[in-house]
Design a protein around this motif. Structure first.
Motif, PDB file in Angstrom:
ATOM      1  N   LEU A 173       0.959  -1.210  -0.016  1.00  0.00           N
ATOM      2  CA  LEU A 173      -0.064  -0.169  -0.081  1.00  0.00           C
ATOM      3  C   LEU A 173       0.761   1.480  -0.034  1.00  0.00           C
ATOM      4  O   LEU A 173       0.572   2.331  -0.760  1.00  0.00           O
ATOM      5  N   GLU A 174       2.146   1.296   0.557  1.00  0.00           N
ATOM      6  CA  GLU A 174       2.803   2.359   0.729  1.00  0.00           C
ATOM      7  C   GLU A 174       3.567   2.532  -0.541  1.00  0.00           C
ATOM      8  O   GLU A 174       3.644   3.836  -0.945  1.00  0.00           O
ATOM      9  N   ASP A 175       3.781   1.521  -1.210  1.00  0.00           N
ATOM     10  CA  ASP A 175       4.503   2.037  -2.573  1.00  0.00           C
ATOM     11  C   ASP A 175       3.210   2.082  -3.715  1.00  0.00           C
ATOM     12  O   ASP A 175       3.843   3.173  -4.646  1.00  0.00           O
ATOM     13  N   ALA A 176       2.076   2.281  -3.333  1.00  0.00           N
ATOM     14  CA  ALA A 176       1.024   2.542  -4.378  1.00  0.00           C
ATOM     15  C   ALA A 176       0.406   4.052  -4.118  1.00  0.00           C
ATOM     16  O   ALA A 176       0.061   4.529  -5.167  1.00  0.00           O
ATOM     17  N   ILE A 177       0.752   4.369  -3.038  1.00  0.00           N
ATOM     18  CA  ILE A 177      -0.045   5.560  -2.753  1.00  0.00           C
ATOM     19  C   ILE A 177       1.163   6.658  -2.086  1.00  0.00           C
ATOM     20  O   ILE A 177       2.459   6.384  -2.434  1.00  0.00           O
ATOM     21  N   GLY A 178       0.835   7.867  -1.951  1.00  0.00           N
ATOM     22  CA  GLY A 178       1.766   8.652  -1.603  1.00  0.00           C
ATOM     23  C   GLY A 178       2.611   9.464  -2.522  1.00  0.00           C
ATOM     24  O   GLY A 178       1.932   9.651  -3.814  1.00  0.00           O
ATOM     25  N   PRO A 179       3.903   9.697  -2.529  1.00  0.00           N
ATOM     26  CA  PRO A 179       4.507  10.659  -3.769  1.00  0.00           C
ATOM     27  C   PRO A 179       4.506   9.789  -4.908  1.00  0.00           C
ATOM     28  O   PRO A 179       4.491  10.569  -5.957  1.00  0.00           O
ATOM     29  N   SER A 180       4.443   8.382  -5.131  1.00  0.00           N
ATOM     30  CA  SER A 180       4.293   7.589  -6.275  1.00  0.00           C
ATOM     31  C   SER A 180       2.891   7.472  -6.642  1.00  0.00           C
ATOM     32  O   SER A 180       2.572   7.027  -7.626  1.00  0.00           O
ATOM     33  N   GLY A 181       1.743   8.110  -5.967  1.00  0.00           N
ATOM     34  CA  GLY A 181       0.534   7.827  -6.437  1.00  0.00           C
ATOM     35  C   GLY A 181       0.065   8.401  -7.543  1.00  0.00           C
ATOM     36  O   GLY A 181      -0.992   8.047  -8.013  1.00  0.00           O
ATOM     37  N   LYS A 182       0.870   9.109  -8.192  1.00  0.00           N
ATOM     38  CA  LYS A 182       0.366   9.655  -9.586  1.00  0.00           C
ATOM     39  C   LYS A 182       0.949   8.840 -10.701  1.00  0.00           C
ATOM     40  O   LYS A 182       0.722   9.265 -11.949  1.00  0.00           O
ATOM     41  N   THR A 183       1.834   8.300 -10.439  1.00  0.00           N
ATOM     42  CA  THR A 183       2.385   7.042 -11.448  1.00  0.00           C
ATOM     43  C   THR A 183       2.121   5.901 -11.459  1.00  0.00           C
ATOM     44  O   THR A 183       1.574   5.315 -10.533  1.00  0.00           O
ATOM     45  N   PHE A 184       2.162   5.307 -12.488  1.00  0.00           N
ATOM     46  CA  PHE A 184       1.669   3.713 -12.694  1.00  0.00           C
ATOM     47  C   PHE A 184       2.338   2.959 -13.580  1.00  0.00           C
ATOM     48  O   PHE A 184       2.206   3.229 -14.777  1.00  0.00           O
ATOM     49  N   ASP A 190       2.156   0.305 -25.062  1.00  0.00           N
ATOM     50  CA  ASP A 190       1.462   1.092 -26.059  1.00  0.00           C
ATOM     51  C   ASP A 190       0.173   1.592 -25.496  1.00  0.00           C
ATOM     52  O   ASP A 190      -0.609   2.213 -26.197  1.00  0.00           O
ATOM     53  N   ASP A 191      -0.223   1.145 -24.242  1.00  0.00           N
ATOM     54  CA  ASP A 191      -1.604   1.653 -23.689  1.00  0.00           C
ATOM     55  C   ASP A 191      -1.180   2.819 -22.551  1.00  0.00           C
ATOM     56  O   ASP A 191      -2.277   3.568 -22.036  1.00  0.00           O
ATOM     57  N   VAL A 192       0.075   3.228 -22.298  1.00  0.00           N
ATOM     58  CA  VAL A 192       0.385   4.391 -21.375  1.00  0.00           C
ATOM     59  C   VAL A 192      -0.155   5.668 -21.611  1.00  0.00           C
ATOM     60  O   VAL A 192      -1.004   6.216 -21.090  1.00  0.00           O
ATOM     61  N   GLU A 193       0.057   6.264 -22.872  1.00  0.00           N
ATOM     62  CA  GLU A 193      -0.368   7.428 -23.576  1.00  0.00           C
ATOM     63  C   GLU A 193      -1.800   7.544 -23.379  1.00  0.00           C
ATOM     64  O   GLU A 193      -2.389   8.676 -23.101  1.00  0.00           O
ATOM     65  N   ARG A 194      -2.464   6.633 -24.089  1.00  0.00           N
ATOM     66  CA  ARG A 194      -3.855   6.572 -24.116  1.00  0.00           C
ATOM     67  C   ARG A 194      -4.521   6.663 -22.701  1.00  0.00           C
ATOM     68  O   ARG A 194      -5.527   7.619 -22.617  1.00  0.00           O
ATOM     69  N   ASN A 195      -4.137   5.870 -22.130  1.00  0.00           N
ATOM     70  CA  ASN A 195      -4.790   6.099 -20.596  1.00  0.00           C
ATOM     71  C   ASN A 195      -4.568   7.198 -19.915  1.00  0.00           C
ATOM     72  O   ASN A 195      -5.554   7.718 -19.307  1.00  0.00           O
TER      73      ASN A 195
END
Length: 453
Positions: A173-184, A190-195
């Motif tokens: 959960l800590e890795d998924a939220i916080g400062p890195s919460g805007k990246t995935f 091929d789906d990154v820019e579209r998403n």
């Protein structure tokens, strides 16, 4: 062909059904029947409605009519009764299959169980007070359901992900939220820019977002998911939180791809079988000729092996084109008679090959009818019978030659079926024995013409 298609659809790991252009169901696969307990005979016409929750049926029928009217892919949602009486939510994806001229010839549909997703969405819509009071139970529920659940702040920063999300991605959960919460970093490249572009639009507009993307699992495998994000607003209409669910649709996508591959395989079979095959519309105008036919008459000569006419086949060809001039009127009359009768029929005619040579063919036609008994298409084959016709002509010439030889030699022949006593004579024997032609011949009558000694 229909049997092969049924086997393919029955093997798919999804509930699949098909319908005629008018919307009448004409096939349900094994998984559909096993779930509902209804077979194909029970679901024809409107029998399928027995499997739909009565509360959802009016909206479902209206949605189905709208999809049929627009002729474009669409989806519907409704609760379906399982064979044990339990109702579960399904999303029904419908897509039309069109012919060469763009007309819809069949509808294909896949039912996907979204009951757990619906439950999750319902849970996410609960008001903030109830969520606070039951946070622990809700957390446990959200962590248990087999869908991704996440929340986002108004600017798109991830603030929560459920246990299913964490286990799938291999992140805490800590890795998924916080400062890195805007990246995935787990989307397929091929789906990154579209998403990202779609998410930016949703954040700016405050409108719900639905998008299909491939997501990398902890073991490195990518699977298709439908991501749905909806805003939660305060009493002033401002977005204060985003809720998201991600549903694994990889099996559904594979089923859809299998359907497309099946259609392609069927086309390969039709174009590979050593028979000239064709189809026509109810009025008899040609709609399709397989590659064997096109090659034989020369339409595809000089083209690639996968050549297809650019326009309607009726602009290129008809079923009497390339027919021997002496056979055209007879074949055309037979074809018109078959169309008028609405029944199967056949005829023989000579067909010109691309090199100018004529060969005898057996023309056969058979109608395809819808549930109301109306002819929706004609299917036919041309079978080469040139060898048989030559053999028949040779036999006729041989019989004529034998008859002429017997006449000149004042000879005849007979056959005697011992079991029945039936005697069959050639014409010269009537003259030799001085019997009236057509007279019943018996052994006694033959003996009456033999000299007593």
């Amino acid at each position: 062909m229909e049997i092969e298609q049924s086997r393919v659809l029955d093997a798919l790991p999804a509930m699949v059904w098909t319908a005629k252009p008018d919307g009448h169901v004409d096939f349900v696969n094994r998984r559909w029947s096993e779930y509902t307990g209804l077979d194909l005979d029970q679901v024809r016409c409107s029998g399928w409605q027995a499997a739909i929750d009565p509360q959802d049926l009016p909206n479902l029928i209206e949605s189905w009519r709208s999809i049929l009217a627009c002729g474009e892919p669409g989806e519907m949602e409704a609760r379906m009764r399982r064979v044990d009486g339990q109702y579960r939510w399904f999303v029904i994806h419908c897509s039309p299959m069109r012919d060469d001229v763009g007309r819809i010839v069949e509808w294909y549909a896949i039912n996907t169980d979204i009951d757990q997703r619906k439950r999750a969405e319902e849970a996410l819509r609960q008001d903030e007070a109830r969520l606070t009071a039951a946070e622990r139970d809700i957390r446990q529920t959200i962590d248990t359901i087999p869908v991704f659940v996440a929340t986002y702040s108004p600017d798109g920063t991830r603030t929560f992900v459920n246990r299913t999300w964490q286990d799938y991605m291999g992140l805490t959960l800590e890795d998924a939220i916080g400062p890195s919460g805007k990246t995935f970093p787990h989307f397929y490249p091929d789906d990154v820019e579209r998403n990202d572009a779609a998410w930016r639009v949703a954040l700016e507009s405050g409108e719900p977002l639905t998008i299909d993307v491939r997501v990398r699992r902890a073991d490195g495998q990518y699977r298709w998911h439908t991501s749905r994000r909806v805003p939660h607003r305060d009493e002033n209409g401002r977005v204060i939180r985003w809720y998201s669910v991600g549903i694994d649709i990889d099996d559904q996508r594979r089923a859809e791809e299998a359907l497309l591959a099946s259609r392609h395989d069927l086309g390969l079979i039709i174009n590979t079988i050593p028979v000239m095959a064709w189809s026509a519309r109810p009025d008899g105008s040609p709609e399709f000729f397989n590659q064997h036919y096109l090659h034989y008459v020369g339409l595809s000569i000089g083209q690639s092996k996968d050549w297809e006419p650019a326009g309607p086949l009726s602009e290129y060809w008809d079923l009497t084109a390339a027919v021997h001039p002496d056979d055209v009127d007879r074949l055309a009359a037979t074809w018109e008679a078959i169309l008028a009768s609405g029944k199967s029929g056949e005829a023989e005619a000579r067909l010109r090959r691309f090199d100018g040579k004529y060969r005898w063919f057996l023309f056969r036609a058979n109608p395809l009818r819808d549930e109301a008994g109306n002819i929706v298409k004609w299917y036919g084959t041309h079978t080469d019978i040139h060898g048989r016709k030559r053999a028949e002509d040779a036999l006729k010439r041989s019989e004529a030659f034998l008859s002429e030889g017997q006449y000149l030699a004042r000879m005849g022949n007979l056959s005697w079926q011992v079991a029945t006593g039936k005697i069959t004579w050639s014409e010269p024997l009537y003259w030799i024995f001085e019997f009236e032609p057509g007279t019943l011949v018996t052994l006694e009558r033959i003996a009456s013409r033999v000299h007593p000694e």
